[in-house]
Design a protein around this motif. Structure first.
Motif, short mmCIF file in Angstrom:
data_model
loop_
_atom_site.label_atom_id
_atom_site.label_comp_id
_atom_site.label_asym_id
_atom_site.label_seq_id
_atom_site.Cartn_x
_atom_site.Cartn_y
_atom_site.Cartn_z
N ASN A 32 0.85 -1.18 0.00
CA ASN A 32 0.00 0.00 0.00
C ASN A 32 0.89 1.23 0.00
O ASN A 32 2.02 1.20 0.50
CB ASN A 32 -0.92 0.00 1.22
N PHE A 33 0.37 2.33 -0.53
CA PHE A 33 1.20 3.50 -0.78
C PHE A 33 0.59 4.73 -0.13
O PHE A 33 -0.63 4.88 -0.07
CB PHE A 33 1.35 3.71 -2.29
N ALA A 88 0.78 7.73 -1.26
CA ALA A 88 0.29 8.67 -2.28
C ALA A 88 0.13 7.93 -3.60
O ALA A 88 0.85 6.95 -3.88
CB ALA A 88 1.26 9.84 -2.45
N ARG A 89 -0.78 8.39 -4.41
CA ARG A 89 -1.05 7.73 -5.69
C ARG A 89 0.14 7.78 -6.62
O ARG A 89 0.35 6.86 -7.41
CB ARG A 89 -2.28 8.36 -6.35
N GLN A 90 0.94 8.85 -6.56
CA GLN A 90 2.09 8.93 -7.43
C GLN A 90 3.10 7.82 -7.13
O GLN A 90 3.71 7.26 -8.05
CB GLN A 90 2.78 10.29 -7.32
N GLU A 117 2.39 4.84 -5.99
CA GLU A 117 1.83 3.61 -6.55
C GLU A 117 2.04 3.57 -8.06
O GLU A 117 2.37 2.52 -8.64
CB GLU A 117 0.34 3.53 -6.21
N TYR A 118 1.88 4.73 -8.70
CA TYR A 118 2.10 4.83 -10.14
C TYR A 118 3.55 4.50 -10.50
O TYR A 118 3.82 3.72 -11.43
CB TYR A 118 1.74 6.24 -10.60
N GLU A 128 11.22 8.91 -11.93
CA GLU A 128 10.13 9.07 -12.90
C GLU A 128 10.67 9.45 -14.27
O GLU A 128 10.16 8.97 -15.30
CB GLU A 128 9.13 10.12 -12.41
N ASP A 134 2.45 20.63 -4.34
CA ASP A 134 2.01 19.38 -4.95
C ASP A 134 3.15 18.70 -5.71
O ASP A 134 3.27 17.46 -5.68
CB ASP A 134 0.81 19.61 -5.86
N MET A 177 1.97 14.74 -3.85
CA MET A 177 0.56 14.50 -3.50
C MET A 177 -0.32 15.54 -4.19
O MET A 177 0.07 16.70 -4.30
CB MET A 177 0.35 14.59 -1.99
N ASP A 178 -1.51 15.10 -4.64
CA ASP A 178 -2.45 16.09 -5.15
C ASP A 178 -3.04 16.85 -3.97
O ASP A 178 -2.80 16.53 -2.80
CB ASP A 178 -3.53 15.44 -6.01
N GLU A 194 -5.12 14.84 -1.32
CA GLU A 194 -4.25 13.98 -0.51
C GLU A 194 -3.50 14.81 0.53
O GLU A 194 -3.41 14.41 1.71
CB GLU A 194 -3.24 13.25 -1.40
#
Length: 366
Positions: free
Chosen positions: A9-10, A12-14, A16-17, A84, A162, A167-168, A171
């Motif tokens: 589990n992460f 933040a979504r970034q 995980e991406y 990234e 951000d 994080m957006d 978040e």
């Protein structure tokens, strides 16, 4: 020991991406690992106290520059950013990503070498010359630089929360609210009084004001009043002292009932001590208070917390009464907006004018 990606589990979504693009298993515990498909440089993963992946990127920095704010956030951002960039797979996509993020890189040029290969050589230089690393910047833009006798590498990037946090807005808002609610100001010292006491201005026989900085208008400032600390005969001065330079004794018994307006128009509701709130906010923000209305029945004011490190501000709007403020019969009702870009604070107001008495007139946007 290795996890499968599905088991993690992460935070933040970034993250995980990025892990999904990586196609390499992550270590079970915080540490470095290799992923030759991406680069010869080692990678780093960090888990937070809840067991979530809280950081993923190249292992470029030692632990020492990450011990102070905002150094850890800035270091983590660059480690994550360059991972990234490399995960884009080719030079044009990598350059496009950097352009979208408004990141500029100064590096040495190597003839007949691709951009990503040159960048890898630059990052090897960065890792080997960590003791020459230097951060410069403010709440607008940051620069990281490394140098030797013959070479220099520098990274310039905007001070957007951000971008740096990964994080957006929603978040960030949810995490901020969670951190606020669990925070207690135990053993945390408040910032000392700013300004030269020789610049005190006498208001009357026993009261003085030490003028601080102002934000946008003179009426929203960091002034502090000496002689009058907390007195119902001086409500405006008392509000300024409570929020610009709070004292644990006079804030004792005062709570905030906060409605935090988050992205999408939802609200988070929680109650916390005024001193704890101010203690949390004062660590990384400059505080400016402006009175909107002060009468026998109503006291309304706004407090802006301007980040020292990022291009954003937080806004607290308080609507209360003199009785509540001085008798502490109920919490102060407050609306809170977090992570507002510096230029967008005015969008939260339906009206914003300065009248002849220099009072800031505000209406809360629905």
């Amino acid at each position: 020991c290795l996890h499968s990606l599905e088991a993690q589990n992460f935070a933040a979504r970034q993250l995980e991406y990025l892990a999904g693009l990586l196609k390499c298993p992550l270590p079970e515990r915080s540490g470095t690992f290799s992923c030759p498909q991406v680069s010869t440089l080692p990678l780093r993963v960090e888990y937070d106290k809840a067991g979530l992946v809280g950081h993923l990127g190249f292992a470029l920095f030692s632990d020492s520059p990450k011990n102070h704010s905002p150094a850890k956030a800035l270091c983590d951002f660059q480690e994550r950013l360059f991972l990234e960039v490399f995960l884009q797979g080719d030079d044009e996509k990598a350059k496009k990503l950097l352009n979208e993020y408004k990141v500029q890189i100064e590096q040495f040029s190597i003839p007949n070498m691709s951009f990503l290969k040159m960048l890898e050589q630059s990052l090897i230089f960065v890792k080997e010359n960590g003791d020459t690393h230097n951060f410069t910047g403010d709440s607008t833009r940051w620069t990281s630089s490394w140098n030797s006798e013959s070479r220099i590498v520098a990274v310039h990037f905007p001070a957007n929360h951000d971008l740096i946090s990964g994080m957006d807005k929603k978040e960030a808002e949810l995490r901020f609210a969670a951190e606020l609610q669990k925070f207690r100001c135990n053993g945390v010292s408040m910032p000392s009084l700013k300004g030269n006491l020789g610049n005190l201005q006498q208001l009357n026989r026993s009261n003085y004001v030490l003028r601080g900085d102002s934000l946008s208008v003179k009426a929203r400032n960091s002034d502090v009043y000496l002689g009058v600390l907390y007195d119902r005969n001086y409500p405006e001065e008392s509000v300024a002292n409570l929020f610009n330079y709070p004292d644990q004794q006079r804030t004792k018994g005062l709570d905030l009932q906060i409605s935090q307006i988050v992205y999408g128009g939802d609200s988070l509701n929680y109650r916390m001590g005024l001193y704890d709130f101010q203690c949390f906010m004062n660590t990384e923000h400059d505080v400016f208070t402006g009175i909107a209305k002060c009468s026998a029945d109503t006291v309304e004011f706004s407090v802006i917390y301007k980040s020292r490190w990022y291009n954003c501000e937080h806004l607290l709007i308080v609507k209360t009464s003199p009785q509540i403020l001085f008798d502490k019969t109920a919490p102060l009702k407050a609306f809170f907006y977090a992570f507002i870009p510096n230029d967008n604070v005015k969008n939260l107001y339906k009206e914003y004018v300065e009248n002849k008495n220099h009072k800031i007139q505000i209406k809360i946007a629905k």
